[in-house]
Design a protein around this motif. Structure first.
Motif, short mmCIF file in Angstrom:
data_model
loop_
_atom_site.label_atom_id
_atom_site.label_comp_id
_atom_site.label_asym_id
_atom_site.label_seq_id
_atom_site.Cartn_x
_atom_site.Cartn_y
_atom_site.Cartn_z
N LYS A 250 0.85 -1.20 0.00
CA LYS A 250 0.00 0.00 0.00
C LYS A 250 0.88 1.25 0.00
O LYS A 250 0.87 2.02 -0.95
N ASP A 251 1.68 1.41 1.08
CA ASP A 251 2.57 2.59 1.14
C ASP A 251 3.70 2.46 0.12
O ASP A 251 4.15 3.43 -0.47
N VAL A 252 4.18 1.25 -0.02
CA VAL A 252 5.31 1.00 -0.93
C VAL A 252 4.99 -0.24 -1.78
O VAL A 252 4.63 -1.29 -1.24
N ILE A 253 5.08 -0.10 -3.08
CA ILE A 253 4.76 -1.18 -4.01
C ILE A 253 6.05 -1.94 -4.37
O ILE A 253 7.07 -1.32 -4.68
N ILE A 254 5.97 -3.26 -4.31
CA ILE A 254 7.19 -4.07 -4.56
C ILE A 254 7.03 -4.91 -5.83
O ILE A 254 6.02 -5.58 -6.03
N VAL A 255 8.07 -4.88 -6.65
CA VAL A 255 8.12 -5.75 -7.82
C VAL A 255 9.48 -6.46 -7.82
O VAL A 255 10.49 -5.88 -7.41
N ALA A 263 7.05 -15.68 -2.75
CA ALA A 263 6.69 -14.45 -3.46
C ALA A 263 5.24 -14.53 -3.92
O ALA A 263 4.49 -13.56 -3.78
N LEU A 264 4.83 -15.69 -4.45
CA LEU A 264 3.44 -15.82 -4.89
C LEU A 264 2.50 -15.65 -3.69
O LEU A 264 1.45 -15.01 -3.78
N GLN A 265 2.89 -16.21 -2.53
CA GLN A 265 2.08 -16.06 -1.32
C GLN A 265 2.00 -14.57 -0.92
O GLN A 265 0.93 -14.08 -0.57
N ALA A 266 3.12 -13.87 -1.02
CA ALA A 266 3.14 -12.43 -0.68
C ALA A 266 2.25 -11.63 -1.63
O ALA A 266 1.61 -10.66 -1.22
N ILE A 267 2.16 -12.07 -2.89
CA ILE A 267 1.27 -11.40 -3.85
C ILE A 267 -0.19 -11.66 -3.44
O ILE A 267 -1.00 -10.74 -3.39
N ILE A 268 -0.47 -12.92 -3.10
CA ILE A 268 -1.83 -13.28 -2.67
C ILE A 268 -2.21 -12.47 -1.42
O ILE A 268 -3.33 -11.98 -1.30
N ASP A 269 -1.25 -12.28 -0.52
CA ASP A 269 -1.50 -11.52 0.72
C ASP A 269 -1.53 -10.01 0.49
O ASP A 269 -1.73 -9.24 1.44
N GLY A 270 -1.28 -9.59 -0.73
CA GLY A 270 -1.32 -8.16 -1.05
C GLY A 270 -0.07 -7.38 -0.65
O GLY A 270 -0.04 -6.15 -0.70
N LYS A 271 0.98 -8.10 -0.21
CA LYS A 271 2.19 -7.39 0.24
C LYS A 271 3.17 -7.12 -0.88
O LYS A 271 4.03 -6.24 -0.79
N MET A 272 3.08 -7.93 -1.93
CA MET A 272 3.96 -7.75 -3.08
C MET A 272 3.10 -7.57 -4.31
O MET A 272 2.00 -8.16 -4.39
N GLY A 273 3.56 -6.77 -5.28
CA GLY A 273 2.75 -6.49 -6.45
C GLY A 273 2.86 -7.55 -7.53
O GLY A 273 1.87 -8.14 -7.96
N ASP A 311 1.15 -11.93 -11.06
CA ASP A 311 0.64 -10.81 -10.27
C ASP A 311 -0.66 -11.27 -9.61
O ASP A 311 -0.95 -12.48 -9.58
N ALA A 312 -1.44 -10.34 -9.10
CA ALA A 312 -2.65 -10.71 -8.35
C ALA A 312 -3.61 -11.54 -9.20
O ALA A 312 -4.42 -12.31 -8.66
N ALA A 313 -3.54 -11.40 -10.52
CA ALA A 313 -4.48 -12.10 -11.39
C ALA A 313 -4.22 -13.61 -11.46
O ALA A 313 -5.15 -14.38 -11.70
N ASN A 314 -2.98 -14.06 -11.26
CA ASN A 314 -2.70 -15.49 -11.46
C ASN A 314 -1.84 -16.14 -10.38
O ASN A 314 -1.44 -17.30 -10.51
N ALA A 315 -1.53 -15.40 -9.31
CA ALA A 315 -0.63 -15.96 -8.27
C ALA A 315 -1.26 -17.19 -7.61
O ALA A 315 -0.58 -18.21 -7.40
N LYS A 316 -2.53 -17.12 -7.32
CA LYS A 316 -3.21 -18.20 -6.60
C LYS A 316 -3.16 -19.53 -7.37
O LYS A 316 -2.79 -20.57 -6.83
#
Ligand code: GYE
Length: 323
Positions: A250-255, A263-273, A311-316
């Motif tokens: 939110k405050d800082v976007i990570i790629v 990393a995929l879990q962090a994307i699912i959790d919304g912490k990584m972009g 990304d959020a569209a296919n990490a899960k």
């Protein structure tokens, strides 16, 4: 006295000539049913390396080949020694993941001199000092410049063309660190409000990435994005952000780059972009290439892996198959 100096000079000249035989041909390999091959790994401190090693070991087992495996534990000097020991053990060929571009040149040249073909896996050596088809057979791996570009493209779109970016670089002097920085910089050049405010090496490692991110975030509280050259450092950066009371995602976007399970879990959790995939599964391509080379087929100078994007569209949907 004079004569002695002359002889010393001659000995020195001879040594230099032996170290880099300018015209010697790329070593050949006989066609056989099974081979004894070496795999010189750089380090084993992250899931990417562990997945790569397993892929090589599985493929050797599947084909009934003998694999001489070494782990340089993060030291280019040890990796050179590891290759020398493979040469001494008389392996048929060497798969080498050169930790850094320049320090591994003597290993490539040493194997060539000993008549043992080398295939580079995942990282490259300095192209001005050793060449595919001449000094080693080929390089198999990802296009790191393209990976950097894809990360930059996603970030530019997501941030609407405006970001103060902290870059966590990979191992200094390694080809992925050099090229991932270049690809990213090339892309954002055309987007004047996309600015790298700080850039430092976290050595592709989680804890080093966390420490470096902590320091850089203190110096640059205005940062709105982090570009990490691999997922391990990105995960480290998430911890650093949380410790600083910031909200990653939110405050800082990570790629970043790799596509590990964490990393995929962090994307699912919304912490990584997002993360650009860099496949560690080299076994089949590496062994196939050696078989083709032994059969006399022409091997291209580079064999480039095709990589996906998460990304959020296919990490899960990709989590279960991630490493
Ligand atoms: O991204 C990283 C690893 O050389 C492509 O090295 C490889 C990189 C990979 O340590 O996680």
């Amino acid at each position: 006295m004079l004569r002695r100096n002359f002889l010393t000079l001659m000995a020195g000249t001879a040594l230099v000539a032996v170290a880099r035989p300018a015209f010697a041909e790329l070593p050949k390999i006989q066609k056989k049913d099974t081979y004894k091959v070496g795999f010189a790994q750089t380090e084993s401190n992250n899931p990417w390396r562990i997945a790569q090693t397993k892929s090589m070991q599985d493929e050797a087992a599947k084909r009934g080949w003998q694999l001489v495996y070494t782990d340089a534990a993060g030291s280019a000097a040890k990796q050179v020694a590891d290759v020398n020991s493979m040469i001494a053990q008389g392996v048929d060929a060497i798969f080498l993941a050169p930790r850094e571009e320049k320090p591994l040149i003597p290993a490539v040249m040493g194997a060539k001199k000993a008549g043992i073909p080398v295939i580079l896996l995942d990282r490259n050596v300095d192209p001005s000092l050793a060449k595919p088809g001449e000094d080693y057979v080929t390089f198999i791996g990802s296009d790191f410049i393209e990976e950097g570009k894809r990360a930059a493209e996603w970030l530019t779109k997501t941030m609407n063309g405006k970001a103060s970016i902290i870059q966590l670089e990979g191992t200094t002097g390694s080809s992925p660190a050099n090229d991932r920085a270049k690809g990213f910089a090339d892309y954002i050049k055309d987007h004047p409000d996309m600015k790298i405010v700080a850039s430092q090496s976290g050595d592709f490692a989680r804890d080093k990435g966390r420490q470096v991110a902590e320091t850089l975030l203190q110096a640059h509280p205005e940062a709105t994005a982090i570009y990490a050259h691999n997922d391990e450092m990105a995960i480290g950066a998430i911890s650093a952000l949380e410790a600083a009371g910031k909200n990653p995602g939110k405050d800082v976007i990570i790629v970043s780059i790799d596509g590990t399970r964490d990393a995929l879990q962090a994307i699912i959790d919304g912490k990584m972009g997002a993360t650009v995939e860099c496949s560690p599964f080299f076994g089949p391509a590496a062994f196939d290439t050696l078989v083709k080379y032994a059969a006399g087929e022409t091997i291209p100078p580079k064999i480039i892996n095709t990589d996906r994007f998460f990304d959020a569209a296919n990490a899960k949907e990709n989590l279960a198959s991630a490493y």
